[in-house]
Design a protein around this motif. Structure first.
Motif, PDB file in Angstrom:
ATOM      1  N   VAL A   1       0.859  -1.193   0.000  1.00 35.82           N
ATOM      2  CA  VAL A   1       0.000   0.000   0.000  1.00 35.82           C
ATOM      3  C   VAL A   1       0.895   1.242   0.000  1.00 35.82           C
ATOM      4  N   TYR A   2       0.312   2.371  -0.427  1.00 34.14           N
ATOM      5  CA  TYR A   2       0.998   3.647  -0.325  1.00 34.14           C
ATOM      6  C   TYR A   2       0.645   4.289   1.011  1.00 34.14           C
ATOM      7  N   HIS A   3       1.665   4.726   1.732  1.00 33.84           N
ATOM      8  CA  HIS A   3       1.442   5.539   2.924  1.00 33.84           C
ATOM      9  C   HIS A   3       1.479   6.991   2.456  1.00 33.84           C
TER      10      HIS A   3
ATOM     11  N   GLY B   1       8.528  12.234  -2.456  1.00 31.22           N
ATOM     12  CA  GLY B   1       7.852  10.958  -2.605  1.00 31.22           C
ATOM     13  C   GLY B   1       7.109  10.841  -3.918  1.00 31.22           C
ATOM     14  N   HIS B   2       6.329   9.776  -3.981  1.00 25.30           N
ATOM     15  CA  HIS B   2       5.461   9.517  -5.129  1.00 25.30           C
ATOM     16  C   HIS B   2       4.367  10.587  -5.137  1.00 25.30           C
ATOM     17  N   LEU B   3       4.185  11.240  -6.272  1.00 27.77           N
ATOM     18  CA  LEU B   3       3.209  12.340  -6.333  1.00 27.77           C
ATOM     19  C   LEU B   3       1.823  11.804  -6.690  1.00 27.77           C
TER      20      LEU B   3
ATOM     21  N   VAL C   1       0.519   7.813 -15.946  1.00 25.86           N
ATOM     22  CA  VAL C   1       1.510   8.777 -15.454  1.00 25.86           C
ATOM     23  C   VAL C   1       2.108   8.273 -14.147  1.00 25.86           C
ATOM     24  N   HIS C   2       3.419   8.348 -14.029  1.00 27.52           N
ATOM     25  CA  HIS C   2       4.105   8.005 -12.778  1.00 27.52           C
ATOM     26  C   HIS C   2       5.120   9.103 -12.490  1.00 27.52           C
ATOM     27  N   MET C   3       4.892   9.845 -11.410  1.00 29.77           N
ATOM     28  CA  MET C   3       5.773  10.973 -11.102  1.00 29.77           C
ATOM     29  C   MET C   3       6.176  10.981  -9.625  1.00 29.77           C
ATOM     30  N   HIS C   4       7.386  11.453  -9.400  1.00 30.50           N
ATOM     31  CA  HIS C   4       7.883  11.673  -8.048  1.00 30.50           C
ATOM     32  C   HIS C   4       8.251  13.145  -7.914  1.00 30.50           C
ATOM     33  N   VAL C   5       8.316  13.610  -6.670  1.00 29.21           N
ATOM     34  CA  VAL C   5       8.528  15.037  -6.468  1.00 29.21           C
ATOM     35  C   VAL C   5       9.367  15.284  -5.217  1.00 29.21           C
TER      36      VAL C   5
HETATM   37 ZN    ZN Z   1       6.125   6.118  -7.549  1.00 25.33          ZN
END
Ligand code: ZN
Length: 141
Positions: free
Chosen positions: A60-62, A104-106, A88-92
């Motif tokens: 899971v995503y926290h 983290g994962h946006l 779309v897969h983005m991090h920031v």
């Molecule tokens: Zn990610």
């Protein structure tokens, strides 16, 4: 959102306005311009964001919600497809008034001033499929 193609159609530049949500705008652009793979990079500022960390044990995503003005120190990611649909897969990395960074994962980011995003469009599609083992939609190269 303003958009302009450069480099004979290989680069798409997006300029987002105050209040627009970054992930949905990039997804909309990927659909509009039928981008089946590419890289994303950007800078700007948000007034709120939701970032996450994937827990490979729990699968899971926290998520963490940030409600404050933050600089987009780095926005990076990629475009691909899943079941033939734009993905779309983005991090920031976001910086606060004291220069502290959150990353983290946006999941979502609402523009506070602007967001200047460059998309490098690749010519071949990259597809994803859900991995039961990992719990994520992974690239299938
Ligand atoms: Zn990610």
């Amino acid at each position: 959102m303003q958009a302009k193609l450069l480099n004979h159609g290989q680069t798409l530049v997006l300029c987002l306005a105050v209040g627009e949500e970054i992930v949905s705008c990039v997804l909309e652009a990927a659909k509009t311009y039928q981008i089946s793979s590419g890289t994303v990079s950007g800078i700007g500022a948000v007034r709120s964001a939701e970032i996450g960390l994937f827990d490979p044990t729990e699968k899971v995503y926290h998520k963490t919600t940030l409600q404050q003005p933050l600089e987009i120190a780095a926005l990076t990611g990629n475009l691909s497809t899943k079941d033939g649909q734009a993905y779309v897969h983005m991090h920031v990395v976001l910086g606060d008034v004291e220069g502290r960074a959150f990353g983290g994962h946006l999941t979502s980011g609402v523009v506070g001033a602007t967001a200047e995003i460059f998309i490098q469009i690749c010519s071949e599609p990259i597809e994803r499929a859900f991995s039961d083992e990992v719990g994520l939609n992974l690239m299938t190269l």
